[in-house]
Scaffold this motif. Structure first.
Motif, PDB file in Angstrom:
ATOM      1  N   TYR A   8       0.834  -1.197   0.000  1.00 22.13           N
ATOM      2  CA  TYR A   8       0.000   0.000   0.000  1.00 22.13           C
ATOM      3  C   TYR A   8       0.874   1.254   0.000  1.00 22.13           C
ATOM      4  CZ  TYR A   8      -3.515  -3.411   1.307  1.00 22.13           C
ATOM      5  OH  TYR A   8      -4.327  -4.511   1.318  1.00 22.13           O
ATOM      6  N   SER A   9       0.320   2.311  -0.548  1.00 21.39           N
ATOM      7  CA  SER A   9       0.994   3.611  -0.583  1.00 21.39           C
ATOM      8  C   SER A   9       0.212   4.601   0.279  1.00 21.39           C
ATOM      9  CB  SER A   9       1.063   4.136  -2.022  1.00 21.39           C
ATOM     10  OG  SER A   9      -0.247   4.434  -2.490  1.00 21.39           O
ATOM     11  N   LEU A  10       0.839   5.730   0.564  1.00 16.76           N
ATOM     12  CA  LEU A  10       0.096   6.793   1.236  1.00 16.76           C
ATOM     13  C   LEU A  10      -0.954   7.372   0.297  1.00 16.76           C
ATOM     14  CD1 LEU A  10       2.948   8.627   3.182  1.00 16.76           C
ATOM     15  CD2 LEU A  10       1.312   6.939   4.033  1.00 16.76           C
ATOM     16  N   GLU A  11      -0.591   7.447  -0.988  1.00 21.94           N
ATOM     17  CA  GLU A  11      -1.543   7.845  -2.028  1.00 21.94           C
ATOM     18  C   GLU A  11      -0.969   7.454  -3.386  1.00 21.94           C
ATOM     19  OE1 GLU A  11      -2.110  12.022  -1.895  1.00 21.94           O
ATOM     20  OE2 GLU A  11      -0.009  12.520  -2.256  1.00 21.94           O
ATOM     21  N   GLY A  12      -1.844   7.178  -4.308  1.00 17.68           N
ATOM     22  CA  GLY A  12      -1.413   6.825  -5.647  1.00 17.68           C
ATOM     23  C   GLY A  12      -1.217   5.334  -5.836  1.00 17.68           C
ATOM     24  N   SER A  13      -0.948   4.957  -7.096  1.00 11.17           N
ATOM     25  CA  SER A  13      -0.822   3.550  -7.460  1.00 11.17           C
ATOM     26  C   SER A  13       0.621   3.065  -7.479  1.00 11.17           C
ATOM     27  CB  SER A  13      -1.453   3.303  -8.832  1.00 11.17           C
ATOM     28  OG  SER A  13      -0.804   4.119  -9.821  1.00 11.17           O
ATOM     29  N   THR A  14       1.574   3.957  -7.322  1.00  9.56           N
ATOM     30  CA  THR A  14       2.986   3.570  -7.297  1.00  9.56           C
ATOM     31  C   THR A  14       3.698   4.308  -6.168  1.00  9.56           C
ATOM     32  OG1 THR A  14       3.665   5.300  -8.857  1.00  9.56           O
ATOM     33  CG2 THR A  14       3.046   3.153  -9.792  1.00  9.56           C
ATOM     34  N   VAL A  15       4.817   3.733  -5.737  1.00  9.87           N
ATOM     35  CA  VAL A  15       5.672   4.367  -4.731  1.00  9.87           C
ATOM     36  C   VAL A  15       7.110   4.298  -5.235  1.00  9.87           C
ATOM     37  CG1 VAL A  15       6.414   4.378  -2.324  1.00  9.87           C
ATOM     38  CG2 VAL A  15       4.134   3.559  -2.897  1.00  9.87           C
ATOM     39  N   ARG A  16       7.838   5.378  -5.056  1.00 11.16           N
ATOM     40  CA  ARG A  16       9.225   5.431  -5.502  1.00 11.16           C
ATOM     41  C   ARG A  16      10.134   4.932  -4.383  1.00 11.16           C
ATOM     42  NH1 ARG A  16      11.110   7.459 -10.011  1.00 11.16           N
ATOM     43  NH2 ARG A  16      13.225   8.268 -10.245  1.00 11.16           N
ATOM     44  N   SER A  17      10.964   3.959  -4.697  1.00  8.31           N
ATOM     45  CA  SER A  17      11.864   3.389  -3.700  1.00  8.31           C
ATOM     46  C   SER A  17      13.145   4.213  -3.598  1.00  8.31           C
ATOM     47  CB  SER A  17      12.219   1.949  -4.069  1.00  8.31           C
ATOM     48  OG  SER A  17      13.112   1.933  -5.174  1.00  8.31           O
ATOM     49  N   ASP A  18      14.017   3.836  -2.667  1.00  6.63           N
ATOM     50  CA  ASP A  18      15.301   4.530  -2.511  1.00  6.63           C
ATOM     51  C   ASP A  18      16.226   4.289  -3.695  1.00  6.63           C
ATOM     52  OD1 ASP A  18      15.645   1.837  -1.916  1.00  6.63           O
ATOM     53  OD2 ASP A  18      17.108   2.197  -0.332  1.00  6.63           O
ATOM     54  N   LEU A  19      15.889   3.305  -4.533  1.00  8.99           N
ATOM     55  CA  LEU A  19      16.699   3.035  -5.726  1.00  8.99           C
ATOM     56  C   LEU A  19      16.147   3.750  -6.958  1.00  8.99           C
ATOM     57  CD1 LEU A  19      17.281  -0.815  -5.275  1.00  8.99           C
ATOM     58  CD2 LEU A  19      18.686   1.092  -4.468  1.00  8.99           C
ATOM     59  N   ALA A  20      15.202   4.671  -6.724  1.00 10.14           N
ATOM     60  CA  ALA A  20      14.556   5.418  -7.809  1.00 10.14           C
ATOM     61  C   ALA A  20      13.780   4.504  -8.752  1.00 10.14           C
ATOM     62  CB  ALA A  20      15.584   6.236  -8.598  1.00 10.14           C
ATOM     63  N   ILE A  21      13.304   3.381  -8.216  1.00  9.02           N
ATOM     64  CA  ILE A  21      12.460   2.447  -8.971  1.00  9.02           C
ATOM     65  C   ILE A  21      11.033   2.583  -8.460  1.00  9.02           C
ATOM     66  CG2 ILE A  21      11.992   0.022  -9.485  1.00  9.02           C
ATOM     67  CD1 ILE A  21      14.979  -0.513  -9.076  1.00  9.02           C
ATOM     68  N   ASN A  22      10.105   2.807  -9.355  1.00  6.36           N
ATOM     69  CA  ASN A  22       8.701   2.916  -8.972  1.00  6.36           C
ATOM     70  C   ASN A  22       8.081   1.531  -8.818  1.00  6.36           C
ATOM     71  OD1 ASN A  22       8.683   5.724  -8.998  1.00  6.36           O
ATOM     72  ND2 ASN A  22       8.249   5.805 -11.190  1.00  6.36           N
ATOM     73  N   ILE A  23       7.422   1.311  -7.692  1.00  4.61           N
ATOM     74  CA  ILE A  23       6.809   0.029  -7.390  1.00  4.61           C
ATOM     75  C   ILE A  23       5.284   0.170  -7.422  1.00  4.61           C
ATOM     76  CG2 ILE A  23       6.585  -1.799  -5.657  1.00  4.61           C
ATOM     77  CD1 ILE A  23       9.361  -1.587  -6.906  1.00  4.61           C
ATOM     78  N   SER A  24       4.628  -0.680  -8.197  1.00  7.50           N
ATOM     79  CA  SER A  24       3.165  -0.690  -8.205  1.00  7.50           C
ATOM     80  C   SER A  24       2.655  -1.320  -6.911  1.00  7.50           C
ATOM     81  CB  SER A  24       2.646  -1.482  -9.403  1.00  7.50           C
ATOM     82  OG  SER A  24       3.040  -0.876 -10.615  1.00  7.50           O
ATOM     83  N   VAL A  25       1.612  -0.744  -6.348  1.00  2.49           N
ATOM     84  CA  VAL A  25       1.065  -1.252  -5.086  1.00  2.49           C
ATOM     85  C   VAL A  25      -0.361  -1.751  -5.293  1.00  2.49           C
ATOM     86  CG1 VAL A  25       2.524   0.207  -3.630  1.00  2.49           C
ATOM     87  CG2 VAL A  25       0.329   1.086  -4.440  1.00  2.49           C
TER      88      VAL A  25
END
Length: 353
Positions: free
Chosen positions: A77-94
């Motif tokens: 889950y994210s705070l908002e939105g369908s993706t979250v950006r990781s510390d590796l600058a990779i967007n993860i779908s949630v």
């Protein structure tokens, strides 16, 4: 050394069952529960630590693999939105956002932070975490995720840990939290880890509490093959023969077995090389390996054969000979008795698109 028929025994007696468990038919190994299923949610903060997150997930996915049953499921889950950006600058779908977290049906909710994650939670985040606590969900934090739990007042009177870079702020803002300088902390229904490496260890401890040592040993057999005692990269990978808790003579015998698979040594020869009596070898195997020397030797060879069948295109006869069997028919019979399928069926599965 001649092999005796297994008389339809399919169970691995020794610790080799841990690495073979995902490939065995029928029921999970003795001691592994089959009916308990727990649901885990991961709340990923922006710039969350990918390594900490995957370490935790790897533990529960491998626990499912080892048990042969779904002990755990997980959603992100994210705070908002369908993706979250990781510390590796990779967007993860949630799987969903904060509002969709099903706290009534979750067993565990873990906040995954990172070095650059914001530590000032918005009111909706605090309310969702408090709602989870009211439903008696186990709450956890990876890296500095426990900072948000503490800010919501959910760590008051609990012990926890956090990444060193966030320690000073947590001590100042939440003095009622018992902050420990440990890699991970489990205090009743609160869990926390301080960094990427300790996330795996924390989840293994949780799995141990839920399902016992048998499952954890199986997970460690798969995930910890490259961990050395001193954690130095130039040391060889550890094996069962390197276990420091085993007697030196037993370690010698285990190494001899491992090095002499194609032409197995007799138990008397093994005893002579290890400079112990046959009776001493029998006692050591019963005490430390929960089986006889001959049985363990066979399990070692059949495990080697399973790996060769799954990973190479060698003919069955060649694999049988390479693993110390007298011929393909004898090997096929032993393999089926352990794994419930014939060697030829394994090869057919590999070739299947």
């Amino acid at each position: 050394m001649a092999d005796k028929p297994l008389q339809n025994q399919r169970k691995f007696d020794s610790r080799l069952r841990h690495s073979n468990q995902p490939h065995l038919p029928g029921q999970p190994a003795e001691g592994i529960p089959t009916t308990i299923h727990r649901r885990i949610g991961f709340l990923l903060l922006e710039h969350f630590s990918m390594m900490a997150f995957t370490g935790a997930v790897d533990a529960i996915v491998t626990a499912n693999l080892v048990s042969g049953k779904p002990l755990y499921s997980f959603e992100t889950y994210s705070l908002e939105g369908s993706t979250v950006r990781s510390d590796l600058a990779i967007n993860i779908s949630v799987d969903g956002d904060l509002r969709s977290i099903p706290v009534k049906t979750l067993d565990v909710l873990i906040v995954c932070g990172g070095y650059r994650s914001k530590l000032e939670p918005a009111r909706p985040t605090v309310e969702k975490l408090r709602e989870a606590a009211r439903h008696r969900v186990m709450l956890g934090g990876l890296w500095n995720g426990s900072y948000l739990l503490a800010h919501a007042g959910l760590l008051d009177g609990y012990a926890c840990t956090v990444h060193p870079d966030s320690r000073a702020g947590l001590e100042e803002v939440c003095p009622q939290v018992k902050l420990l300088a440990q890699p991970f902390v489990i205090d009743r229904d609160r869990i926390s880890s301080a960094g990427a490496n300790s996330a795996l260890s924390m989840m293994l401890a949780v799995i141990r509490n839920h399902h016992g040592e048998e499952v954890v040993r199986g997970v460690e057999e798969i995930l910890s093959c490259d961990r050395t005692l001193d954690d130095l990269p130039d040391l060889p990978m550890t094996a069962l023969a390197d276990d420091p808790t085993l007697p030196a003579a037993l370690s010698t015998v285990l190494q001899l077995m491992k090095n002499n698979i194609e032409e197995p040594l007799s138990i008397d020869d093994l005893a002579q090389h290890a400079q112990v009596s046959r009776r001493q070898i029998d006692r050591m195997f019963q005490r430390y390996m929960n089986t006889t020397p001959a049985r363990y030797y066979l399990e070692t060879r059949i495990t080697r054969a399973r790996r060769l069948l799954q990973q190479t295109n060698e003919p069955i006869t060649s694999i049988a000979i390479a693993c110390g069997f007298s011929g393909a028919p004898h090997f096929s019979r032993c393999y089926r008795e352990f794994f419930g399928v014939s060697p030829s069926q394994v090869g057919a599965r590999r070739r299947r698109p």
